[in-house]
Design an enzyme around this catalytic site. Sequence first.
Site, PDB file in Angstrom:
ATOM      1  N   TYR A   1      16.017  30.148   8.039  1.00 50.67           N
ATOM      2  CA  TYR A   1      14.743  30.894   8.789  1.00 50.67           C
ATOM      3  C   TYR A   1      14.941  30.686  10.153  1.00 50.67           C
ATOM      4  O   TYR A   1      15.464  29.852  10.881  1.00 50.67           O
ATOM      5  CB  TYR A   1      13.691  30.223   8.340  1.00 50.67           C
TER       6      TYR A   1
ATOM      7  N   LYS B   1       0.847  -1.092  -0.005  1.00 48.69           N
ATOM      8  CA  LYS B   1      -0.006   0.172   0.024  1.00 48.69           C
ATOM      9  C   LYS B   1       0.891   1.441  -0.036  1.00 48.69           C
ATOM     10  O   LYS B   1       2.043   1.059   0.262  1.00 48.69           O
ATOM     11  CB  LYS B   1      -0.874   0.009   1.211  1.00 48.69           C
TER      12      LYS B   1
HETATM   13  C1  LIG Z   1      -3.763  -4.139   7.702  1.00 49.16           C
HETATM   14  C2  LIG Z   1      -2.151  -3.876   7.675  1.00 49.16           C
HETATM   15  N1  LIG Z   1      -1.595  -5.139   7.562  1.00 49.16           N
HETATM   16  C3  LIG Z   1      -0.311  -5.007   7.707  1.00 49.16           C
HETATM   17  C4  LIG Z   1       0.430  -3.856   7.600  1.00 49.16           C
HETATM   18  C5  LIG Z   1       2.009  -3.862   7.407  1.00 49.16           C
HETATM   19  O1  LIG Z   1       2.318  -3.378   8.813  1.00 49.16           O
HETATM   20  P1  LIG Z   1       4.058  -3.262   8.786  1.00 49.16           P
HETATM   21  O2  LIG Z   1       4.315  -2.400   7.806  1.00 49.16           O
HETATM   22  O3  LIG Z   1       4.125  -2.910  10.332  1.00 49.16           O
HETATM   23  O4  LIG Z   1       4.572  -4.591   8.822  1.00 49.16           O
HETATM   24  C6  LIG Z   1      -0.233  -2.643   7.508  1.00 49.16           C
HETATM   25  C7  LIG Z   1       0.551  -1.497   7.809  1.00 49.16           C
HETATM   26  O5  LIG Z   1       0.392  -0.445   8.391  1.00 49.16           O
HETATM   27  C8  LIG Z   1      -1.692  -2.770   7.737  1.00 49.16           C
HETATM   28  O6  LIG Z   1      -2.467  -1.484   7.557  1.00 49.16           O
END
Ligand SMILES: Cc1ncc(COP(=O)(O)O)c(C=O)c1O
Length: 382
Positions: free
Chosen positions: A273, A46
């Site tokens: 700044y 994602k």
């Molecule tokens: C539903 C879900 N599963 C798995 C993960 C993977 O998590 P991580 O990056 O801590 O392994 C995420 C990421 O936040 C998530 O939202």
Amino acid sequence: MTIPIPAEDPRHVPNRAVVDPSAITENTRAIAGTLAGHTALMAVVKADGYGHGMLTAARAALEGGATWLGVAHPASALALSRAGLDVNILTWLYEPETAKAVLPEALRAGVNVSVGSFEMVSLLSEAARQADRRARLHLKIDTGMGRNGVLPQDVRRIAAAIQEDDYLRIGAAWTHLTSADDPADPATDAQVEIFDAACADLAEEMGPVPLQHLANSAATLTRPDLHRDIVRPGLALYGYAPVPTDLELRPAMSLTSRLALVKEVPEGQSVGYGRTYATSRATRLGLVPIGYADGLHRAASGRAEVLVRTAEGDVRAPQVGRISMDQIVVDLGPDSAARAGDEVVLFGAGAPSAEDWARAAGTIPYEVLTSVSGRVAREVLP
Ligand SMILES: Cc1ncc(COP(=O)(O)O)c(C=O)c1O
């Protein structure tokens, strides 16, 4: 109508997020090597593959042994499917407009869709009718995160509603852990207990639940007992471990730029700044044309380091003064051989890490990686 932001021609901007897919492949392989034979690995890609490029990350992880891909938005799932990645894909985050627009096509493409509320059941059912496909859904159970997912006390009722619908079938039960990055936190075991009880309720309603999954990177690395049927690592695939581990993980992204100028300044020269920094001696300052609009966290101002590749070798230089929108200043030291055009590595192999930047900014490497903005061109190594 949505209008994309006009892109700068990346050939004329020196900033690069250099992505090494072989690091993602090797990290995935290393993690897959810790799993029992019956446990599958869902690569969480994602947020554009945690900033690395979703398709790049997905292909690399599949090469390393992942057999599932996980994304938040159904539109991402569709993009993976349209790119020809013919594997199990799970998507879990949508609201009614998105569901109506995207879920029918996602279902036709064979995507697994999560439901985490009664309303989502209706939305998925409607989409399945439209697609004329039976949807294989993953039922998300809220065991303590308080976000997406049905509360444990509603599991039987939602399962009954799903069972009654010929267009829906439960393919998995799943949940997300709040605190697995702190292995000493009893919250994880408390969540597991709630999850197991909910799965037992489900089993009474529908028979054995085909698949269960709950382990993110932290739980995958520290809790083999929680691997179940699928693990869902994200961060670890990209080379950062949220918990101490013996696995050798290699960061897959380097953020690089080039010095725009080097100048000699006297003691007492203020920088940036608010004049939060003044040189304590005559020195050479280097200007780097990358700033918070590129994803550097302004909160890290004056606390981070970069690596400068000079003709006389690689040297670390502290970033000084406030981080600006498009630029930062580094203190190269009075005897520096650095010159305009020299490469600067903000984070990456042999340089400070995204973890160092996260510490400096008071955040987490997840945010550092996903903050690298769209105006930084991604360069994918062969
Ligand atoms: C539903 C879900 N599963 C798995 C993960 C993977 O998590 P991580 O990056 O801590 O392994 C995420 C990421 O936040 C998530 O939202």
